[in-house]
Write an enzyme that holds these catalytic residues in place. Structure first.
Site, PDB file in Angstrom:
ATOM      1  N   SER A 112     -10.255  30.668  43.814  1.00  0.00           N
ATOM      2  CA  SER A 112     -10.101  29.400  43.102  1.00  0.00           C
ATOM      3  C   SER A 112      -9.488  28.374  44.035  1.00  0.00           C
ATOM      4  O   SER A 112      -8.699  28.720  44.918  1.00  0.00           O
ATOM      5  CB  SER A 112      -9.196  29.568  41.880  1.00  0.00           C
ATOM      6  OG  SER A 112      -8.920  28.325  41.262  1.00  0.00           O
ATOM      7  N   TYR A 125      -1.436  31.998  37.802  1.00  0.00           N
ATOM      8  CA  TYR A 125      -2.830  31.946  38.224  1.00  0.00           C
ATOM      9  C   TYR A 125      -2.938  31.672  39.719  1.00  0.00           C
ATOM     10  O   TYR A 125      -3.686  32.351  40.436  1.00  0.00           O
ATOM     11  CB  TYR A 125      -3.559  30.871  37.425  1.00  0.00           C
ATOM     12  CG  TYR A 125      -5.043  30.802  37.687  1.00  0.00           C
ATOM     13  CD1 TYR A 125      -5.892  31.791  37.223  1.00  0.00           C
ATOM     14  CD2 TYR A 125      -5.592  29.740  38.408  1.00  0.00           C
ATOM     15  CE1 TYR A 125      -7.259  31.736  37.464  1.00  0.00           C
ATOM     16  CE2 TYR A 125      -6.953  29.664  38.656  1.00  0.00           C
ATOM     17  CZ  TYR A 125      -7.777  30.671  38.178  1.00  0.00           C
ATOM     18  OH  TYR A 125      -9.125  30.605  38.416  1.00  0.00           O
TER      19      TYR A 125
END
Length: 209
Positions: A112, A125
């Site tokens: 990501s 995250y």
């Protein structure tokens, strides 16, 4: 027929990757929560027990978590890390003996842009996706001599159910951000390259606060 394994196969990015691979003639082993728990090594071993050939592994399974650092629990952090980072590592380790014996293979891990650019409220995250990138880059160095390529794709916001509310907040149209099919097509592009054309990381799209 070439064989692929895709984790997180039932929705979003994973579902799109499965469809693209099948359209290109791959036989795809689809990993979902119903048939395999990426956080459980025994579950992965059971899933892999009858698989003897793997040309491609695409690790799409993941989860997100929102919360400021002082508010998030250790369980929240561990759960996110266990799925995103350790789940990716577990499946890579599971296919490596097969790929090394074949002397070829391609592993694509979904990282990501949040593993590059942090923001408030996404510590769990971002930590996990930083780890996916570090693991992928290290793995790529270790297995290149066996004819195995590893790429970490780092997308920004992807049009899935998880971020539809943000699209409305930002006054964007769905086509203004990455579609799951874009990532699926990127996977196929990587698979079309010659063995020597190694791409260790590939960044896509944008993120916002």
């Amino acid at each position: 027929m070439k064989v692929a394994i895709v984790t997180g196969a039932t929705g979003g990015i994973g579902k799109a990757v499965v469809e693209e691979l099948k359209n290109k003639g791959y036989f795809v082993h689809e990993v979902s929560r119903k048939n395999c728990d990426v956080t459980n090594l025994d579950s992965i071993k059971t899933f892999m027990s009858n698989i003897t050939n793997v040309d491609v592994l695409v690790n799409c399974a993941g989860r997100s978590h929102l919360g400021y650092i002082e508010d998030i629990s250790e369980d929240d952090i561990c759960s996110c890390f266990d799925t995103n980072a350790l789940g990716t590592m577990r499946f890579c380790k599971a296919v490596l003996p097969i790929m090394k014996k074949q002397k070829n293979g391609y592993i694509v891990n979904i990282g990501s842009l949040r593993g590059i650019e942090c923001c408030k409220g996404k510590a769990s995250y971002s930590m996990s996706k930083f780890a996916v990138r570090a693991f992928s880059n290290t793995l790529g160095l270790e297995v290149k001599k066996y004819g195995i390529n590893v790429t970490c794709i780092n997308p920004g916001f992807v049009f899935t159910d998880l971020i539809k509310y943000r699209i409305a907040e930002e006054n964007l149209k769905p086509e203004d951000i990455i579609q799951p099919s874009d990532i699926a097509k990127t996977v196929m592009y990587l698979l079309s390259l010659s063995d020597g054309a190694t791409i260790s990381e590939l960044n896509m799209g944008d993120v916002w606060e």
